[in-house]
Design an enzyme around this catalytic site. Structure first.
Site, PDB file in Angstrom:
ATOM      1  N   TRP A  10      26.597   1.101 -52.742  1.00 42.42           N
ATOM      2  CA  TRP A  10      27.433   1.793 -53.950  1.00 42.42           C
ATOM      3  C   TRP A  10      27.302   1.117 -55.108  1.00 42.42           C
ATOM      4  O   TRP A  10      27.737   1.642 -56.215  1.00 42.42           O
ATOM      5  CB  TRP A  10      28.823   1.915 -53.231  1.00 42.42           C
ATOM      6  CG  TRP A  10      29.294   2.606 -52.197  1.00 42.42           C
ATOM      7  CD1 TRP A  10      28.604   3.381 -51.375  1.00 42.42           C
ATOM      8  CD2 TRP A  10      30.723   2.555 -51.907  1.00 42.42           C
ATOM      9  NE1 TRP A  10      29.442   3.907 -50.755  1.00 42.42           N
ATOM     10  CE2 TRP A  10      30.583   3.735 -50.773  1.00 42.42           C
ATOM     11  CE3 TRP A  10      31.951   2.381 -52.231  1.00 42.42           C
ATOM     12  CZ2 TRP A  10      31.874   3.921 -50.006  1.00 42.42           C
ATOM     13  CZ3 TRP A  10      33.158   2.668 -51.608  1.00 42.42           C
ATOM     14  CH2 TRP A  10      32.985   3.561 -50.403  1.00 42.42           C
ATOM     15  N   LYS A  11      26.671  -0.221 -55.238  1.00 41.49           N
ATOM     16  CA  LYS A  11      26.470  -0.802 -56.392  1.00 41.49           C
ATOM     17  C   LYS A  11      27.747  -1.118 -57.021  1.00 41.49           C
ATOM     18  O   LYS A  11      28.779  -1.117 -56.553  1.00 41.49           O
ATOM     19  CB  LYS A  11      25.432  -0.165 -57.149  1.00 41.49           C
ATOM     20  CG  LYS A  11      23.945   0.198 -56.358  1.00 41.49           C
ATOM     21  CD  LYS A  11      23.046   0.419 -57.339  1.00 41.49           C
ATOM     22  CE  LYS A  11      21.647   0.748 -56.634  1.00 41.49           C
ATOM     23  NZ  LYS A  11      20.445   1.117 -57.384  1.00 41.49           N
ATOM     24  N   HIS A  94      18.284  -7.647 -53.246  1.00 39.94           N
ATOM     25  CA  HIS A  94      17.969  -6.272 -54.055  1.00 39.94           C
ATOM     26  C   HIS A  94      17.250  -6.570 -55.299  1.00 39.94           C
ATOM     27  O   HIS A  94      17.778  -7.418 -56.085  1.00 39.94           O
ATOM     28  CB  HIS A  94      19.343  -5.855 -54.279  1.00 39.94           C
ATOM     29  CG  HIS A  94      19.219  -4.150 -54.676  1.00 39.94           C
ATOM     30  ND1 HIS A  94      18.967  -3.847 -55.988  1.00 39.94           N
ATOM     31  CD2 HIS A  94      19.365  -3.107 -53.944  1.00 39.94           C
ATOM     32  CE1 HIS A  94      18.732  -2.583 -56.075  1.00 39.94           C
ATOM     33  NE2 HIS A  94      19.139  -2.126 -54.770  1.00 39.94           N
ATOM     34  N   GLU A 166      12.042  -1.341 -51.101  1.00 39.19           N
ATOM     35  CA  GLU A 166      12.494  -0.572 -52.328  1.00 39.19           C
ATOM     36  C   GLU A 166      11.342  -0.678 -53.292  1.00 39.19           C
ATOM     37  O   GLU A 166      11.592  -1.508 -54.099  1.00 39.19           O
ATOM     38  CB  GLU A 166      13.967  -0.838 -52.638  1.00 39.19           C
ATOM     39  CG  GLU A 166      14.995  -0.872 -51.505  1.00 39.19           C
ATOM     40  CD  GLU A 166      16.177  -0.561 -51.849  1.00 39.19           C
ATOM     41  OE1 GLU A 166      16.920   0.479 -51.768  1.00 39.19           O
ATOM     42  OE2 GLU A 166      16.510  -1.505 -52.746  1.00 39.19           O
ATOM     43  N   SER A 212      15.615   6.443 -54.681  1.00 43.49           N
ATOM     44  CA  SER A 212      15.729   7.563 -54.968  1.00 43.49           C
ATOM     45  C   SER A 212      15.691   8.741 -53.712  1.00 43.49           C
ATOM     46  O   SER A 212      14.999   9.801 -53.779  1.00 43.49           O
ATOM     47  CB  SER A 212      14.668   8.456 -55.908  1.00 43.49           C
ATOM     48  OG  SER A 212      15.148   7.576 -57.303  1.00 43.49           O
ATOM     49  N   GLY A 233      21.180   4.580 -52.845  1.00 43.17           N
ATOM     50  CA  GLY A 233      22.061   4.279 -53.658  1.00 43.17           C
ATOM     51  C   GLY A 233      22.979   5.490 -54.360  1.00 43.17           C
ATOM     52  O   GLY A 233      23.790   5.739 -53.688  1.00 43.17           O
ATOM     53  N   GLY A 234      22.344   6.008 -55.318  1.00 38.81           N
ATOM     54  CA  GLY A 234      23.055   7.100 -56.140  1.00 38.81           C
ATOM     55  C   GLY A 234      23.610   8.216 -55.032  1.00 38.81           C
ATOM     56  O   GLY A 234      24.802   8.836 -55.092  1.00 38.81           O
TER      57      GLY A 234
HETATM   58  P1  PGA Z   1      18.996   4.935 -55.549  1.00 36.66           P
HETATM   59  O1  PGA Z   1      19.256   3.106 -55.334  1.00 36.66           O
HETATM   60  O2  PGA Z   1      18.995   5.705 -54.158  1.00 36.66           O
HETATM   61  O3  PGA Z   1      19.870   4.994 -56.262  1.00 36.66           O
HETATM   62  O4  PGA Z   1      17.473   5.070 -56.103  1.00 36.66           O
HETATM   63  C1  PGA Z   1      18.617   2.573 -54.108  1.00 36.66           C
HETATM   64  C2  PGA Z   1      18.676   1.108 -53.973  1.00 36.66           C
HETATM   65  O5  PGA Z   1      18.825   0.447 -55.001  1.00 36.66           O
HETATM   66  O6  PGA Z   1      19.242   0.436 -52.885  1.00 36.66           O
END
Ligand code: PGA
Length: 249
Positions: A10-11, A94, A166, A212, A233-234
């Site tokens: 979720w950051k 990360h 990543e 992504s 993430g998003g």
């Molecule tokens: P993202 O992020 O899916 O928004 O690209 C992935 C992550 O940083 O773990």
């Protein structure tokens, strides 16, 4: 047998109330579903204890932990504190932590040891930046992150690690690694692990893809033999975006 895992990172998003709602809605969407993967969410620290009370079939993880046991480290959260909330996982290394908070492989080594000592499963992130891929040195970069961050571990302890590849150029950019690029790197990572710990440990290591990943590309990415899930993430911030990824297995 290695596990398939889809983990949401979720950051720094969602208030406590928003986070609780998202976790509850996700749990409702998962209820009664038979899945081919474990689902994990990694909210901000302060949400963990609250969300732990709301989830039943969802694993819970932190996004970071301190590299020290306890004491005068203002603002830090220890691995023991994370574990005491009921969380089972912790994302370590990360690229945003490496880039914005100067986390080196030496610091990460300490975090990994503390996570393991507190029975947390590290989701250890590795990946090259765009200039490194353009220079064709992505394998060396990833190999050194794994060697320096993890290869002091015993085979038994390494067996408790989940890896997340990543590529930094794909994180939050809408630019995904192609399924071929992902498979190629994941196979290289598994070979690197096999070189150190042997084929069995390598075969049992879950290697997630992140960058992504979304409902449109998850199936193709996860169909690769060495891609064992995703760090999302998003697309983990909305149930209707996250569920199709979970169900891509
Ligand atoms: P993202 O992020 O899916 O928004 O690209 C992935 C992550 O940083 O773990």
């Amino acid at each position: 047998m290695r596990k398939n895992i889809v983990a949401g990172n979720w950051k720094m998003n969602n208030s406590l109330q928003e986070g609780l709602t998202l976790a509850k809605d996700l749990q409702s969407a998962l209820n009664g579903k038979t899945l081919n993967c474990e689902v994990v969410i990694c909210p901000p620290f302060i949400h963990l204890a609250h969300i732990a009370g709301e989830v039943r079939t969802i694993g819970l993880g932190a996004q970071n932990c301190a590299d020290k046991v306890s004491g005068a480290y203002t603002g830090e959260v220890s691995a023991a504190m994370v574990a005491s909330t009921g969380a089972q996982y912790v994302i370590l290394g990360h690229s945003e932590r490496r880039a914005y908070y100067a986390e080196t492989n030496d610091i990460l080594k300490e975090k990994v040891l503390l996570a393991l000592a507190n029975e947390l499963t590290p989701i250890f992130c590795i990946g090259e930046v765009l200039s490194e891929r353009e220079a064709g040195i992505q394998n060396q970069v990833v190999e050194s992150q794994i060697c320096e961050g993890l290869f002091d571990l015993s085979a038994e302890d390494f067996g408790k690690i989940v890896l997340a590849y990543e590529p930094v150029w794909a994180i939050g950019t809408g630019k995904t690694a192609s399924p071929e690029q992902a498979q190629e790197m994941h196979a290289f990572i598994r070979k690197t692990v096999a070189g150190k710990y042997g084929a069995q440990v390598a075969d049992e290591t879950s290697i997630l893809y992140g960058g992504s990943c979304n409902a449109g590309n998850a199936k193709e990415l996860f169909s690769n033999p060495d891609v064992d899930g995703g760090l999302i993430g998003g697309a983990s911030l909305a149930v209707d975006k996250f569920m199709p990824i979970v169900e891509a297995f």
